[in-house]
Design a protein around this motif. Structure first.
Motif, PDB file in Angstrom:
ATOM      1  N   ASP A 147     -14.023 -67.085 -36.317  1.00  0.00           N
ATOM      2  CA  ASP A 147     -13.711 -68.246 -35.473  1.00  0.00           C
ATOM      3  C   ASP A 147     -12.777 -67.866 -34.332  1.00  0.00           C
ATOM      4  OD1 ASP A 147     -15.287 -69.934 -36.942  1.00  0.00           O
ATOM      5  OD2 ASP A 147     -13.663 -70.596 -38.260  1.00  0.00           O
ATOM      6  N   THR A 148     -11.817 -66.990 -34.630  1.00  0.00           N
ATOM      7  CA  THR A 148     -10.891 -66.535 -33.585  1.00  0.00           C
ATOM      8  C   THR A 148     -11.645 -65.850 -32.450  1.00  0.00           C
ATOM      9  OG1 THR A 148      -9.143 -66.203 -35.222  1.00  0.00           O
ATOM     10  CG2 THR A 148      -8.884 -65.095 -33.105  1.00  0.00           C
ATOM     11  N   PHE A 149     -12.588 -65.011 -32.812  1.00  0.00           N
ATOM     12  CA  PHE A 149     -13.391 -64.307 -31.809  1.00  0.00           C
ATOM     13  C   PHE A 149     -14.268 -65.280 -31.032  1.00  0.00           C
ATOM     14  CE2 PHE A 149     -17.422 -62.224 -30.666  1.00  0.00           C
ATOM     15  CZ  PHE A 149     -16.936 -61.258 -29.783  1.00  0.00           C
ATOM     16  N   LEU A 150     -14.924 -66.194 -31.747  1.00  0.00           N
ATOM     17  CA  LEU A 150     -15.824 -67.142 -31.091  1.00  0.00           C
ATOM     18  C   LEU A 150     -15.071 -68.097 -30.166  1.00  0.00           C
ATOM     19  CD1 LEU A 150     -18.292 -68.052 -33.995  1.00  0.00           C
ATOM     20  CD2 LEU A 150     -18.757 -66.644 -31.971  1.00  0.00           C
ATOM     21  N   ASN A 151     -13.825 -68.419 -30.516  1.00  0.00           N
ATOM     22  CA  ASN A 151     -13.027 -69.328 -29.683  1.00  0.00           C
ATOM     23  C   ASN A 151     -12.684 -68.734 -28.325  1.00  0.00           C
ATOM     24  OD1 ASN A 151     -12.979 -71.410 -31.555  1.00  0.00           O
ATOM     25  ND2 ASN A 151     -11.092 -70.714 -32.531  1.00  0.00           N
ATOM     26  N   ILE A 152     -12.795 -67.412 -28.194  1.00  0.00           N
ATOM     27  CA  ILE A 152     -12.536 -66.768 -26.892  1.00  0.00           C
ATOM     28  C   ILE A 152     -13.720 -66.971 -25.948  1.00  0.00           C
ATOM     29  CG2 ILE A 152     -12.056 -64.553 -25.759  1.00  0.00           C
ATOM     30  CD1 ILE A 152     -10.778 -63.611 -28.341  1.00  0.00           C
ATOM     31  N   ILE A 153     -14.903 -67.174 -26.508  1.00  0.00           N
ATOM     32  CA  ILE A 153     -16.109 -67.325 -25.691  1.00  0.00           C
ATOM     33  C   ILE A 153     -16.296 -68.796 -25.333  1.00  0.00           C
ATOM     34  CG2 ILE A 153     -18.608 -66.945 -25.588  1.00  0.00           C
ATOM     35  CD1 ILE A 153     -18.236 -64.832 -27.793  1.00  0.00           C
ATOM     36  N   PRO A 154     -16.294 -69.133 -24.044  1.00  0.00           N
ATOM     37  CA  PRO A 154     -16.424 -70.546 -23.656  1.00  0.00           C
ATOM     38  C   PRO A 154     -17.847 -71.060 -23.834  1.00  0.00           C
ATOM     39  CG  PRO A 154     -16.336 -69.153 -21.707  1.00  0.00           C
ATOM     40  CD  PRO A 154     -16.127 -68.246 -22.878  1.00  0.00           C
ATOM     41  N   ASN A 156     -18.503 -74.084 -22.604  1.00  0.00           N
ATOM     42  CA  ASN A 156     -18.624 -74.792 -21.329  1.00  0.00           C
ATOM     43  C   ASN A 156     -17.435 -74.397 -20.472  1.00  0.00           C
ATOM     44  OD1 ASN A 156     -18.557 -76.681 -19.186  1.00  0.00           O
ATOM     45  ND2 ASN A 156     -19.598 -78.232 -20.431  1.00  0.00           N
ATOM     46  N   ILE A 157     -17.670 -73.584 -19.472  1.00  0.00           N
ATOM     47  CA  ILE A 157     -16.557 -73.048 -18.676  1.00  0.00           C
ATOM     48  C   ILE A 157     -15.809 -74.139 -17.927  1.00  0.00           C
ATOM     49  CG2 ILE A 157     -18.017 -72.539 -16.664  1.00  0.00           C
ATOM     50  CD1 ILE A 157     -14.870 -70.650 -17.927  1.00  0.00           C
ATOM     51  N   PHE A 158     -16.506 -75.225 -17.586  1.00  0.00           N
ATOM     52  CA  PHE A 158     -15.831 -76.315 -16.864  1.00  0.00           C
ATOM     53  C   PHE A 158     -14.839 -77.033 -17.777  1.00  0.00           C
ATOM     54  CE2 PHE A 158     -19.896 -75.721 -14.638  1.00  0.00           C
ATOM     55  CZ  PHE A 158     -19.413 -75.468 -13.362  1.00  0.00           C
ATOM     56  N   ASN A 159     -15.205 -77.171 -19.054  1.00  0.00           N
ATOM     57  CA  ASN A 159     -14.245 -77.728 -20.014  1.00  0.00           C
ATOM     58  C   ASN A 159     -13.054 -76.795 -20.193  1.00  0.00           C
ATOM     59  OD1 ASN A 159     -15.698 -80.035 -20.516  1.00  0.00           O
ATOM     60  ND2 ASN A 159     -16.724 -79.251 -22.343  1.00  0.00           N
ATOM     61  N   SER A 160     -13.329 -75.499 -20.244  1.00  0.00           N
ATOM     62  CA  SER A 160     -12.256 -74.508 -20.392  1.00  0.00           C
ATOM     63  C   SER A 160     -11.290 -74.569 -19.209  1.00  0.00           C
ATOM     64  CB  SER A 160     -12.850 -73.096 -20.506  1.00  0.00           C
ATOM     65  OG  SER A 160     -13.728 -73.014 -21.603  1.00  0.00           O
ATOM     66  N   LEU A 161     -11.848 -74.733 -18.008  1.00  0.00           N
ATOM     67  CA  LEU A 161     -11.018 -74.813 -16.802  1.00  0.00           C
ATOM     68  C   LEU A 161     -10.200 -76.095 -16.799  1.00  0.00           C
ATOM     69  CD1 LEU A 161     -13.604 -73.547 -14.154  1.00  0.00           C
ATOM     70  CD2 LEU A 161     -11.514 -72.369 -14.822  1.00  0.00           C
ATOM     71  N   SER A 162     -10.812 -77.206 -17.170  1.00  0.00           N
ATOM     72  CA  SER A 162     -10.103 -78.492 -17.135  1.00  0.00           C
ATOM     73  C   SER A 162      -9.035 -78.582 -18.219  1.00  0.00           C
ATOM     74  CB  SER A 162     -11.090 -79.649 -17.281  1.00  0.00           C
ATOM     75  OG  SER A 162     -11.731 -79.604 -18.538  1.00  0.00           O
ATOM     76  N   GLU A 163      -9.292 -77.949 -19.365  1.00  0.00           N
ATOM     77  CA  GLU A 163      -8.337 -77.994 -20.471  1.00  0.00           C
ATOM     78  C   GLU A 163      -7.329 -76.843 -20.430  1.00  0.00           C
ATOM     79  OE1 GLU A 163     -10.728 -78.034 -23.960  1.00  0.00           O
ATOM     80  OE2 GLU A 163     -11.655 -79.973 -23.495  1.00  0.00           O
ATOM     81  N   GLN A 168     -10.442 -68.159 -22.634  1.00  0.00           N
ATOM     82  CA  GLN A 168     -11.823 -68.397 -22.237  1.00  0.00           C
ATOM     83  C   GLN A 168     -11.985 -68.228 -20.725  1.00  0.00           C
ATOM     84  OE1 GLN A 168     -13.051 -72.204 -23.769  1.00  0.00           O
ATOM     85  NE2 GLN A 168     -12.819 -71.577 -25.913  1.00  0.00           N
ATOM     86  N   VAL A 169     -11.013 -68.718 -19.967  1.00  0.00           N
ATOM     87  CA  VAL A 169     -11.041 -68.560 -18.508  1.00  0.00           C
ATOM     88  C   VAL A 169     -10.962 -67.081 -18.141  1.00  0.00           C
ATOM     89  CG1 VAL A 169      -9.792 -69.045 -16.361  1.00  0.00           C
ATOM     90  CG2 VAL A 169     -10.051 -70.842 -18.076  1.00  0.00           C
ATOM     91  N   ILE A 170     -10.100 -66.349 -18.827  1.00  0.00           N
ATOM     92  CA  ILE A 170      -9.947 -64.909 -18.557  1.00  0.00           C
ATOM     93  C   ILE A 170     -11.244 -64.158 -18.816  1.00  0.00           C
ATOM     94  CG2 ILE A 170      -8.844 -62.803 -19.447  1.00  0.00           C
ATOM     95  CD1 ILE A 170      -6.281 -64.487 -19.804  1.00  0.00           C
ATOM     96  N   LEU A 171     -11.891 -64.440 -19.951  1.00  0.00           N
ATOM     97  CA  LEU A 171     -13.146 -63.757 -20.274  1.00  0.00           C
ATOM     98  C   LEU A 171     -14.212 -64.036 -19.224  1.00  0.00           C
ATOM     99  CD1 LEU A 171     -14.831 -62.062 -22.266  1.00  0.00           C
ATOM    100  CD2 LEU A 171     -15.447 -64.204 -23.413  1.00  0.00           C
ATOM    101  N   PHE A 172     -14.354 -65.292 -18.853  1.00  0.00           N
ATOM    102  CA  PHE A 172     -15.356 -65.675 -17.845  1.00  0.00           C
ATOM    103  C   PHE A 172     -15.062 -65.001 -16.505  1.00  0.00           C
ATOM    104  CE2 PHE A 172     -16.649 -68.465 -14.338  1.00  0.00           C
ATOM    105  CZ  PHE A 172     -18.014 -68.586 -14.588  1.00  0.00           C
ATOM    106  N   ALA A 173     -13.786 -65.001 -16.102  1.00  0.00           N
ATOM    107  CA  ALA A 173     -13.404 -64.412 -14.816  1.00  0.00           C
ATOM    108  C   ALA A 173     -13.675 -62.912 -14.783  1.00  0.00           C
ATOM    109  CB  ALA A 173     -11.924 -64.687 -14.537  1.00  0.00           C
ATOM    110  N   LEU A 174     -13.385 -62.225 -15.892  1.00  0.00           N
ATOM    111  CA  LEU A 174     -13.621 -60.779 -15.955  1.00  0.00           C
ATOM    112  C   LEU A 174     -15.115 -60.462 -15.842  1.00  0.00           C
ATOM    113  CD1 LEU A 174     -11.148 -59.704 -18.784  1.00  0.00           C
ATOM    114  CD2 LEU A 174     -10.904 -59.314 -16.337  1.00  0.00           C
TER     115      LEU A 174
END
Length: 323
Positions: A147-154, A156-163, A168-174
């Motif tokens: 679960d810890t690993f899966l929680n890093i993967i967004p 919905n990136i828009f939800n990650s950005l808003s929250e 999750q934002v770091i992973l997507f940006a990289l």
């Protein structure tokens, strides 16, 4: 000669000095208000719970407003500038290794100091027993590795950005930055967008930083006004232990790191980082301090692509003060 003297006279006070002065004045005004206004009326006063609260919290929100877009653009630009995934991975591994070492040093300093001072002796915890129990129950709710690993993967990136879910934002940006670097000229418009938007966010950061001394004053003054100077004295041994650890860790670990790995004078480093240090002290927020941190490191000569990659990562996972 007279002109040069006049220019030196007109030289503005540095931001770190302004923030330090604001801290002192905020504490002083807080003490005056505490003894001037009866404690039962402090919460009802327009100045303390009105103007100061609104300005202080407004400043914190301004800093928080910058964090997510700044982290996103900084990491995209940083990974884009590094380009090579092998080099990016090399920088990431080195950063994580460094964070693990410094955190281990922080834990060692903390345990040693605590065993010498024994700051918990005589401290009455009965008043905060309920909140402590709740915090303990919350902390003991374990999460498995999957679960810890899966929680890093967004999902919905828009939800990650808003929250503001930073990992999750770091992973997507990289991932986005690496892809943009690989695609080259085909995505020049998108690359320019992130690069220019990053410049805009840095400029916005500089504007917000100009009101930092006012924000720091308004954050500290109500705390002292409501609780009085005894808020420091009541937990004197705990505070003493904490600040001994902070001081030793900063002076010993950071000074050695800066001088050996960075080839820089520790005095120059701490002087350059003082605005970020003072704001972190007054706001107690690593992520909130990130905009100022990025600005300070660039002025000290750090490459933007490296700072944009390492600092957001550190602000999220590297909690040496907590350790």
């Amino acid at each position: 000669m007279a002109k040069n003297t006049a220019e030196k006279t007109k030289k503005k006070i540095g931001l770190s000095t302004q923030i330090f002065i604001a801290l002192l004045i905020g504490a002083l005004f807080g003490v005056v208000i505490h003894y001037w206004i009866p404690s039962s009326y402090i919460k009802d006063t327009v100045i303390v719970e009105g103007v100061l609260y609104v300005v202080g919290q407004g400043f914190i929100r301004l800093m928080q407003m910058l964090v997510v877009p700044l982290v996103l653009c900084s990491l995209v630009c940083g990974s884009m500038a590094i380009g090579d995934t092998k080099k990016l991975g090399n920088v990431g591994v080195k950063a994580l290794g460094f964070y693990i070492c410094t955190t281990a040093s922080a834990v060692t300093v903390a345990l040693t100091t605590a065993n010498v001072i024994n700051p918990g002796i005589g401290l009455d915890m009965s008043k905060i027993q309920k909140s402590s129990t709740v915090a303990t129950e919350s902390a003991t709710q374990s999460t498995n590795i999957v679960d810890t690993f899966l929680n890093i993967i967004p999902s919905n990136i828009f939800n990650s950005l808003s929250e503001g879910t930073m990992l999750q934002v770091i992973l997507f940006a990289l991932i986005l930055g690496v892809i943009l670097a690989k695609m080259g000229d085909r995505v020049e418009t998108v690359k320019n967008f992130f690069s220019q938007f990053n410049d805009i966010m840095m400029e916005m950061t500089m504007i917000v930083m100009k009101v930092a001394p006012i924000g720091v004053f308004c954050l500290l003054c109500p705390v002292i006004a409501s609780n009085g100077p005894t808020i420091i004295g009541s937990l004197a041994m705990v505070l003493l232990a904490a600040y001994i650890c902070y001081f030793v860790h900063a002076v010993v670990v950071y000074s050695l790191t800066v001088s050996t790995l960075g080839g820089m004078s520790p005095v120059k480093f701490f002087k350059g980082m003082m605005p970020a240090i003072m704001f972190a002290f007054s706001s107690a927020s690593s992520v909130g301090t990130l905009p100022i941190n990025l600005s300070c490191t660039e002025k000290l000569g750090a490459k933007r692509e490296i700072a944009s990659f390492v600092l957001p990562l550190g602000a999220t996972i590297n909690m040496e003060g907590t350790a």
